[in-house]
Design a protein around this motif. Structure first.
Motif, PDB file in Angstrom:
ATOM      1  N   PHE A  64      22.928  -5.899   4.743  1.00  0.00           N
ATOM      2  CA  PHE A  64      22.506  -7.297   4.789  1.00  0.00           C
ATOM      3  C   PHE A  64      21.718  -7.599   6.053  1.00  0.00           C
ATOM      4  CE2 PHE A  64      23.031 -11.714   6.066  1.00  0.00           C
ATOM      5  CZ  PHE A  64      22.579 -12.371   4.929  1.00  0.00           C
ATOM      6  N   ASP A  65      20.603  -8.284   5.877  1.00  0.00           N
ATOM      7  CA  ASP A  65      19.812  -8.801   6.987  1.00  0.00           C
ATOM      8  C   ASP A  65      19.142 -10.068   6.478  1.00  0.00           C
ATOM      9  OD1 ASP A  65      18.408  -9.203   9.304  1.00  0.00           O
ATOM     10  OD2 ASP A  65      17.625  -7.160   9.435  1.00  0.00           O
ATOM     11  N   CYS A  66      19.284 -11.157   7.218  1.00  0.00           N
ATOM     12  CA  CYS A  66      18.794 -12.449   6.731  1.00  0.00           C
ATOM     13  C   CYS A  66      17.333 -12.420   6.308  1.00  0.00           C
ATOM     14  CB  CYS A  66      18.997 -13.522   7.800  1.00  0.00           C
ATOM     15  SG  CYS A  66      20.716 -13.960   8.120  1.00  0.00           S
ATOM     16  N   ASP A  67      16.495 -11.710   7.056  1.00  0.00           N
ATOM     17  CA  ASP A  67      15.062 -11.702   6.753  1.00  0.00           C
ATOM     18  C   ASP A  67      14.676 -10.675   5.694  1.00  0.00           C
ATOM     19  OD1 ASP A  67      15.024  -9.219   8.087  1.00  0.00           O
ATOM     20  OD2 ASP A  67      14.360 -10.100   9.974  1.00  0.00           O
ATOM     21  N   ASN A  68      15.673  -9.990   5.110  1.00  0.00           N
ATOM     22  CA  ASN A  68      15.365  -8.949   4.132  1.00  0.00           C
ATOM     23  C   ASN A  68      16.235  -9.072   2.882  1.00  0.00           C
ATOM     24  OD1 ASN A  68      13.727  -6.609   3.559  1.00  0.00           O
ATOM     25  ND2 ASN A  68      15.560  -5.346   3.810  1.00  0.00           N
ATOM     26  N   THR A  69      16.628 -10.286   2.540  1.00  0.00           N
ATOM     27  CA  THR A  69      17.431 -10.524   1.344  1.00  0.00           C
ATOM     28  C   THR A  69      16.532 -10.557   0.105  1.00  0.00           C
ATOM     29  OG1 THR A  69      17.197 -12.925   1.531  1.00  0.00           O
ATOM     30  CG2 THR A  69      19.095 -11.907   2.653  1.00  0.00           C
ATOM     31  N   THR A  70      17.164 -10.526  -1.048  1.00  0.00           N
ATOM     32  CA  THR A  70      16.402 -10.656  -2.295  1.00  0.00           C
ATOM     33  C   THR A  70      15.682 -11.997  -2.344  1.00  0.00           C
ATOM     34  OG1 THR A  70      17.988  -9.230  -3.443  1.00  0.00           O
ATOM     35  CG2 THR A  70      16.603 -10.633  -4.815  1.00  0.00           C
ATOM     36  N   LEU A  71      16.342 -13.057  -1.877  1.00  0.00           N
ATOM     37  CA  LEU A  71      15.698 -14.374  -1.862  1.00  0.00           C
ATOM     38  C   LEU A  71      14.524 -14.410  -0.888  1.00  0.00           C
ATOM     39  CD1 LEU A  71      15.610 -17.325  -2.766  1.00  0.00           C
ATOM     40  CD2 LEU A  71      17.213 -17.858  -0.906  1.00  0.00           C
ATOM     41  N   SER A  72      14.687 -13.854   0.298  1.00  0.00           N
ATOM     42  CA  SER A  72      13.574 -13.880   1.257  1.00  0.00           C
ATOM     43  C   SER A  72      12.383 -13.084   0.727  1.00  0.00           C
ATOM     44  CB  SER A  72      14.023 -13.357   2.629  1.00  0.00           C
ATOM     45  OG  SER A  72      14.460 -12.027   2.579  1.00  0.00           O
ATOM     46  N   LYS A  73      12.647 -11.993   0.022  1.00  0.00           N
ATOM     47  CA  LYS A  73      11.546 -11.220  -0.570  1.00  0.00           C
ATOM     48  C   LYS A  73      10.777 -12.061  -1.592  1.00  0.00           C
ATOM     49  CE  LYS A  73      14.046  -6.854   0.011  1.00  0.00           C
ATOM     50  NZ  LYS A  73      14.882  -5.838  -0.664  1.00  0.00           N
ATOM     51  N   ALA A  74      11.504 -12.826  -2.394  1.00  0.00           N
ATOM     52  CA  ALA A  74      10.843 -13.701  -3.373  1.00  0.00           C
ATOM     53  C   ALA A  74       9.967 -14.728  -2.664  1.00  0.00           C
ATOM     54  CB  ALA A  74      11.893 -14.391  -4.237  1.00  0.00           C
ATOM     55  N   ILE A  75      10.466 -15.253  -1.560  1.00  0.00           N
ATOM     56  CA  ILE A  75       9.698 -16.230  -0.788  1.00  0.00           C
ATOM     57  C   ILE A  75       8.445 -15.598  -0.201  1.00  0.00           C
ATOM     58  CG2 ILE A  75       9.764 -17.619   1.337  1.00  0.00           C
ATOM     59  CD1 ILE A  75      12.764 -18.156   0.610  1.00  0.00           C
ATOM     60  N   TYR A  76       8.553 -14.386   0.334  1.00  0.00           N
ATOM     61  CA  TYR A  76       7.376 -13.711   0.886  1.00  0.00           C
ATOM     62  C   TYR A  76       6.291 -13.535  -0.173  1.00  0.00           C
ATOM     63  CZ  TYR A  76      10.728 -12.326   4.548  1.00  0.00           C
ATOM     64  OH  TYR A  76      11.686 -12.321   5.531  1.00  0.00           O
ATOM     65  N   LEU A  77       6.707 -13.239  -1.398  1.00  0.00           N
ATOM     66  CA  LEU A  77       5.730 -13.008  -2.464  1.00  0.00           C
ATOM     67  C   LEU A  77       4.924 -14.261  -2.770  1.00  0.00           C
ATOM     68  CD1 LEU A  77       7.733 -10.728  -4.914  1.00  0.00           C
ATOM     69  CD2 LEU A  77       5.809 -10.092  -3.462  1.00  0.00           C
ATOM     70  N   LEU A  78       5.546 -15.420  -2.643  1.00  0.00           N
ATOM     71  CA  LEU A  78       4.821 -16.658  -2.909  1.00  0.00           C
ATOM     72  C   LEU A  78       4.013 -17.121  -1.700  1.00  0.00           C
ATOM     73  CD1 LEU A  78       6.618 -16.675  -5.454  1.00  0.00           C
ATOM     74  CD2 LEU A  78       6.890 -19.146  -5.127  1.00  0.00           C
ATOM     75  N   VAL A  79       4.603 -17.054  -0.528  1.00  0.00           N
ATOM     76  CA  VAL A  79       3.959 -17.615   0.664  1.00  0.00           C
ATOM     77  C   VAL A  79       2.889 -16.684   1.234  1.00  0.00           C
ATOM     78  CG1 VAL A  79       4.356 -18.437   3.018  1.00  0.00           C
ATOM     79  CG2 VAL A  79       6.009 -18.973   1.219  1.00  0.00           C
ATOM     80  N   PHE A  80       3.138 -15.366   1.179  1.00  0.00           N
ATOM     81  CA  PHE A  80       2.248 -14.401   1.828  1.00  0.00           C
ATOM     82  C   PHE A  80       1.594 -13.453   0.821  1.00  0.00           C
ATOM     83  CE2 PHE A  80       5.792 -15.183   4.942  1.00  0.00           C
ATOM     84  CZ  PHE A  80       5.065 -16.029   5.772  1.00  0.00           C
ATOM     85  N   GLU A  81       1.358 -13.916  -0.381  1.00  0.00           N
ATOM     86  CA  GLU A  81       0.923 -13.030  -1.466  1.00  0.00           C
ATOM     87  C   GLU A  81      -0.409 -12.345  -1.205  1.00  0.00           C
ATOM     88  OE1 GLU A  81      -0.268 -14.702  -5.190  1.00  0.00           O
ATOM     89  OE2 GLU A  81      -0.544 -16.705  -4.346  1.00  0.00           O
ATOM     90  N   ASP A  82      -1.293 -12.947  -0.417  1.00  0.00           N
ATOM     91  CA  ASP A  82      -2.621 -12.353  -0.214  1.00  0.00           C
ATOM     92  C   ASP A  82      -2.812 -11.806   1.196  1.00  0.00           C
ATOM     93  OD1 ASP A  82      -2.662 -14.767   1.121  1.00  0.00           O
ATOM     94  OD2 ASP A  82      -4.707 -15.293   0.511  1.00  0.00           O
ATOM     95  N   VAL A  83      -1.715 -11.590   1.933  1.00  0.00           N
ATOM     96  CA  VAL A  83      -1.848 -11.121   3.321  1.00  0.00           C
ATOM     97  C   VAL A  83      -2.052  -9.614   3.379  1.00  0.00           C
ATOM     98  CG1 VAL A  83      -0.771 -11.004   5.588  1.00  0.00           C
ATOM     99  CG2 VAL A  83      -0.412 -13.022   4.147  1.00  0.00           C
ATOM    100  N   TRP A  84      -1.214  -8.869   2.645  1.00  0.00           N
ATOM    101  CA  TRP A  84      -1.208  -7.406   2.748  1.00  0.00           C
ATOM    102  C   TRP A  84      -1.717  -6.753   1.479  1.00  0.00           C
ATOM    103  CZ3 TRP A  84      -1.056  -7.010   7.614  1.00  0.00           C
ATOM    104  CH2 TRP A  84      -0.184  -7.759   8.404  1.00  0.00           C
TER     105      TRP A  84
END
Length: 266
Positions: free
Chosen positions: A45-65
């Motif tokens: 477990f790591d707060c910045d690497n949860t399943t929920l945080s991954k879902a958020i990254y996909l929406l917020v940072f979808e065109d970064v990498w």
């Protein structure tokens, strides 16, 4: 993307009573034992690497990498990162109460309570980003940030080094960091000039860490709580300044992330 949207919508209904705005204030440490939204299968477990945080990254940072997907996140090609550290300044939670670093300097009750609130705030989405995760000599960008003695996990030091590495690599002298950028070259290649660097800061919502000319800001002195030379006066001055800067940026950035999520959900 649809999987990420469904997961976030489920979370908002199940845990936030349908109020998406509350996502900006949610402490991800509460997901430690959550099988649906917490750690992925086989992960610690790591707060910045949860399943929920991954879902958020996909929406917020979808065109970064280059290839940010649920699969690439779960396979470790990319990883969440906590922007502003807690432990460098305040230390870990102690069994007897408070935080190991803070306790050394006899803080007043007001500061103790403020740091306690920050311990929750730094686990919110406004303090998360996602980075490429290729490793060199056992370190990734995420882990190297935390251990390198000239940064000690301060985000302004990392951004300053990243700016130099992308804009003037011939003048950069941090060999391991250079190797990490090369290892993640496909992701950083679009950002290897001043306009590209500013674009990257904008896409990662790190605008508050650069000035109006697109140059990294110096925000924090390199202070760490275990430094035996550190006086109480200097520590308390730094602690209050650190909170002043981080609280404002995290709250503002979290609200912006919710705006982006809302625009893609509704």
């Amino acid at each position: 993307m649809n999987e990420a949207k469904r997961l976030i919508c489920d979370f908002v209904e199940e845990r936030l009573q349908g109020n998406l705005n509350e996502l900006a204030h949610f402490d991800f440490a509460q997901l430690r034992l959550d099988k649906k939204y917490g750690a992925g299968r086989g992960e610690s477990f790591d707060c910045d690497n949860t399943t929920l945080s991954k879902a958020i990254y996909l929406l917020v940072f979808e065109d970064v990498w280059n290839d940010l997907t649920f699969s690439s996140l779960e396979n470790g090609l990319y990883r969440g990162d906590t922007i502003n550290s807690f432990n460098t300044t305040f230390g870990k939670v102690t069994k007897t109460g408070g935080f190991a670093g803070l306790n050394r300097f006899n803080p007043d009750e007001s500061l103790q309570q403020r740091v306690l609130r920050f311990h929750s705030l730094y686990h919110t989405i406004g303090n998360f980003m996602v980075l490429p995760n290729a490793s060199v000599a056992g370190h990734t960008l995420n882990t190297f940030r935390g251990v390198y003695y000239q940064w000690r996990d301060y985000i302004d030091k990392f951004i300053e080094a990243l700016h130099l590495q992308l804009i003037e690599p011939q003048n950069a002298n941090n060999e391991q960091f250079n190797q990490l950028i090369v290892a993640n070259e496909i992701d950083f290649e679009p950002y290897c000039h001043q306009e590209g660097f500013e674009l990257l800061m904008n896409k990662l919502l790190l605008n508050d860490y650069i000035d109006q000319d697109g140059k990294p800001k110096h925000l924090f002195d390199l202070i760490y709580h275990w430094d035996r030379r550190l006086t109480r006066e200097r520590y308390l001055e730094h602690a209050n300044h650190y909170l002043d800067v981080c609280e404002s940026i995290i709250e503002k950035r979290g609200a912006k992330m919710v705006e982006i999520i809302a625009s893609k959900l509704y």
